[in-house]
Write a protein that holds these residues in place. Structure first.
Motif, PDB file in Angstrom:
ATOM      1  N   ALA A  13      93.557  72.551 -76.937  1.00 14.98           N
ATOM      2  CA  ALA A  13      92.410  72.534 -76.029  1.00 14.98           C
ATOM      3  C   ALA A  13      92.049  71.147 -75.545  1.00 14.98           C
ATOM      4  O   ALA A  13      91.357  70.993 -74.549  1.00 14.98           O
ATOM      5  CB  ALA A  13      91.199  73.146 -76.728  1.00 14.98           C
ATOM      6  N   TRP A  14      92.496  70.100 -76.244  1.00 16.16           N
ATOM      7  CA  TRP A  14      92.066  68.740 -75.921  1.00 16.16           C
ATOM      8  C   TRP A  14      93.026  67.996 -75.012  1.00 16.16           C
ATOM      9  O   TRP A  14      92.905  66.804 -74.828  1.00 16.16           O
ATOM     10  CB  TRP A  14      91.915  67.937 -77.212  1.00 16.16           C
ATOM     11  CG  TRP A  14      90.614  68.204 -77.881  1.00 16.16           C
ATOM     12  CD1 TRP A  14      89.627  69.043 -77.477  1.00 16.16           C
ATOM     13  CD2 TRP A  14      90.158  67.625 -79.093  1.00 16.16           C
ATOM     14  NE1 TRP A  14      88.590  69.031 -78.358  1.00 16.16           N
ATOM     15  CE2 TRP A  14      88.889  68.169 -79.361  1.00 16.16           C
ATOM     16  CE3 TRP A  14      90.693  66.708 -79.986  1.00 16.16           C
ATOM     17  CZ2 TRP A  14      88.154  67.819 -80.475  1.00 16.16           C
ATOM     18  CZ3 TRP A  14      89.957  66.358 -81.098  1.00 16.16           C
ATOM     19  CH2 TRP A  14      88.702  66.915 -81.330  1.00 16.16           C
ATOM     20  N   ALA A  27      86.062  71.518 -76.404  1.00 19.17           N
ATOM     21  CA  ALA A  27      86.752  71.938 -77.603  1.00 19.17           C
ATOM     22  C   ALA A  27      86.440  70.949 -78.692  1.00 19.17           C
ATOM     23  O   ALA A  27      87.023  69.905 -78.746  1.00 19.17           O
ATOM     24  CB  ALA A  27      88.237  71.952 -77.342  1.00 19.17           C
ATOM     25  N   LEU A  28      85.542  71.260 -79.553  1.00 20.37           N
ATOM     26  CA  LEU A  28      85.163  70.288 -80.578  1.00 20.37           C
ATOM     27  C   LEU A  28      86.043  70.410 -81.812  1.00 20.37           C
ATOM     28  O   LEU A  28      86.527  71.449 -82.134  1.00 20.37           O
ATOM     29  CB  LEU A  28      83.720  70.509 -81.014  1.00 20.37           C
ATOM     30  CG  LEU A  28      83.406  69.930 -82.373  1.00 20.37           C
ATOM     31  CD1 LEU A  28      83.272  68.445 -82.352  1.00 20.37           C
ATOM     32  CD2 LEU A  28      82.182  70.534 -82.893  1.00 20.37           C
ATOM     33  N   VAL A  78      82.975  67.310 -76.729  1.00 19.60           N
ATOM     34  CA  VAL A  78      83.611  68.545 -77.162  1.00 19.60           C
ATOM     35  C   VAL A  78      82.634  69.347 -78.019  1.00 19.60           C
ATOM     36  O   VAL A  78      81.720  68.796 -78.618  1.00 19.60           O
ATOM     37  CB  VAL A  78      84.904  68.266 -77.959  1.00 19.60           C
ATOM     38  CG1 VAL A  78      85.978  67.698 -77.060  1.00 19.60           C
ATOM     39  CG2 VAL A  78      84.635  67.329 -79.120  1.00 19.60           C
ATOM     40  N   VAL A  79      82.802  70.679 -78.075  1.00 21.79           N
ATOM     41  CA  VAL A  79      81.867  71.571 -78.774  1.00 21.79           C
ATOM     42  C   VAL A  79      82.615  72.561 -79.659  1.00 21.79           C
ATOM     43  O   VAL A  79      83.696  73.003 -79.314  1.00 21.79           O
ATOM     44  CB  VAL A  79      81.015  72.382 -77.769  1.00 21.79           C
ATOM     45  CG1 VAL A  79      80.073  73.341 -78.489  1.00 21.79           C
ATOM     46  CG2 VAL A  79      80.222  71.464 -76.871  1.00 21.79           C
ATOM     47  N   GLY A  89      85.107  76.523 -74.731  1.00 26.13           N
ATOM     48  CA  GLY A  89      85.407  75.925 -73.442  1.00 26.13           C
ATOM     49  C   GLY A  89      86.362  74.751 -73.521  1.00 26.13           C
ATOM     50  O   GLY A  89      87.158  74.617 -74.443  1.00 26.13           O
ATOM     51  N   LEU A  90      86.257  73.867 -72.507  1.00 25.20           N
ATOM     52  CA  LEU A  90      87.107  72.688 -72.383  1.00 25.20           C
ATOM     53  C   LEU A  90      86.271  71.429 -72.545  1.00 25.20           C
ATOM     54  O   LEU A  90      85.057  71.451 -72.369  1.00 25.20           O
ATOM     55  CB  LEU A  90      87.789  72.682 -71.010  1.00 25.20           C
ATOM     56  CG  LEU A  90      88.765  73.820 -70.735  1.00 25.20           C
ATOM     57  CD1 LEU A  90      89.234  73.773 -69.285  1.00 25.20           C
ATOM     58  CD2 LEU A  90      89.955  73.728 -71.677  1.00 25.20           C
ATOM     59  N   PRO A  91      86.921  70.284 -72.854  1.00 29.86           N
ATOM     60  CA  PRO A  91      86.171  69.030 -72.950  1.00 29.86           C
ATOM     61  C   PRO A  91      85.484  68.683 -71.631  1.00 29.86           C
ATOM     62  O   PRO A  91      85.977  68.996 -70.549  1.00 29.86           O
ATOM     63  CB  PRO A  91      87.252  68.004 -73.290  1.00 29.86           C
ATOM     64  CG  PRO A  91      88.364  68.800 -73.889  1.00 29.86           C
ATOM     65  CD  PRO A  91      88.352  70.123 -73.188  1.00 29.86           C
ATOM     66  N   VAL A  92      84.345  68.013 -71.720  1.00 31.18           N
ATOM     67  CA  VAL A  92      83.587  67.565 -70.544  1.00 31.18           C
ATOM     68  C   VAL A  92      83.770  66.066 -70.386  1.00 31.18           C
ATOM     69  O   VAL A  92      83.462  65.291 -71.300  1.00 31.18           O
ATOM     70  CB  VAL A  92      82.100  67.913 -70.693  1.00 31.18           C
ATOM     71  CG1 VAL A  92      81.284  67.299 -69.565  1.00 31.18           C
ATOM     72  CG2 VAL A  92      81.919  69.423 -70.704  1.00 31.18           C
TER      73      VAL A  92
END
Length: 344
Positions: A13-14, A27-28, A78-79, A89-92
């Motif tokens: 995801a990262w 993506a945390l 990331v979350v 979701g995706l990284p912001v």
């Protein structure tokens, strides 16, 4: 939580960070490792339980469901859902030309994020929506702090989100604490004259607490003299700005103390302690200086990087410097060393 499965999911995801307008958060993996302490009050007197509107970002009892973190190179947020370790979701991506530095919990499912470039710290409000999906990442106008933000800089936000405290450092290691209003941009500064690390910022009303950790100094023969244990101090931010000596020493914590948090009522300090065999979270009274209950222990040496509370002040988050996440029920650590700071 299986550590291997989490690593694979997070790694996939990262790969790319995208602006929040194109795709949403993060993506945390929980930076530097965390543990949670909950289901028992940690101030002397608990506040009355007040019914709150249902939220999709908290569990029963008000414990946050999600952790938001700053990726280690500062390029994204990331979350992760802390119930199951799944990414959301995706990284912001960080604003163009800037890097995220610190993050702290704010009110109503929001976070305050600091970004840095060209000797200027700016602040942004990051809001989670339904099921952890972010609804906005917006600049906070007029709220800025001049100076150099380093890996040792720290930040804390009042529970109502009205004030931000931020630590910057000058050449030689002496620091400054700025308190800035998120509504008006008004700023007050307290400056230290001697080099020391200023860490573990937390709020209780207008009182800002922190750990003061002097740097090791040279002895009479040039030998390196070990620094004294950190001192827990309080600063009345409603008072005059100026010298950081205006802050008051409250208690001396044991050697091995790496982080501390002040309770919302200002009467209890919770400290993260390291020893050769384990880490622990323990209470101390600000009135007597005496130790109180040990809230949590972990065998081995995961270390203590940070200790933070959520915006309610009722739930604690321990970041270990072994790069792992320790869940309150699942004892299997999750590798998550990609983040430099986290909040929930």
């Amino acid at each position: 939580m299986a550590g291997g499965k989490t690593e694979t999911r997070v790694g996939a995801a990262w790969r790319n960070a995208v602006p929040i307008g194109v795709a949403v958060v993060a993506a945390l993996a929980i930076g530097a490792g965390v543990d949670t302490v909950h289901r028992h009050p940690w101030s002397h007197k608990s506040a009355p339980t007040v019914a709150k509107p249902a939220s999709t970002t908290t569990e029963k009892g008000g414990k946050p469901r999600f952790v938001v973190g700053v990726r280690r190179d500062g390029d994204a947020l990331v979350v992760r859902d802390v119930r199951n370790g799944h990414d959301v979701g995706l990284p912001v991506a960080a604003p163009a030309g800037r890097r995220f530095q610190r993050i702290a919990a704010g009110p109503s499912d929001s976070y305050i994020v600091a970004s840095y470039a060209s000797r200027k710290i700016m602040f942004h409000r990051f809001v989670l929506g339904k099921d952890g999906e972010p609804s906005a990442l917006t600049d906070i106008p007029r709220a800025t702090v001049p100076g150099v933000s380093t890996t040792s800089s720290d930040m804390a936000v009042t529970p109502d989100g009205a004030s931000i405290a931020y630590v910057t450092y000058r050449s030689g290691g002496a620091g400054s604490v700025d308190v800035v209003s998120t509504r008006t941009g008004t700023r007050k500064t307290w400056t230290a004259k001697s080099p020391a690390r200023i860490s573990s910022l937390s709020w209780a009303g207008d009182t800002l607490s922190f750990l003061w950790s002097p740097q090791p100094r040279a002895g009479a023969r040039g030998e390196l003299v070990a620094a004294v244990p950190p001192q827990f101090r309080m600063l009345n931010t409603a008072g005059p700005a100026g010298d950081l000596k205006l802050s008051k020493p409250v208690l001396k914590l044991p050697a091995g103390t790496e982080a501390a948090v002040l309770s919302p009522d200002g009467r209890t300090v919770v400290a993260g302690l390291e020893s050769s065999s384990h880490v622990a979270i323990q209470q101390y009274s600000t009135e007597t200086g005496r130790p109180g209950r040990v809230l949590w222990t972990q065998k081995g040496r995961p270390g203590v990087r940070r200790l933070d509370a959520d915006s309610s002040g009722g739930h604690l988050l321990l970041s270990g410097d072994d790069g792992r996440l320790y869940g309150p029920e699942e004892r299997t650590p999750v590798l998550a060393d990609d983040l430099s700071d986290v909040a929930w």
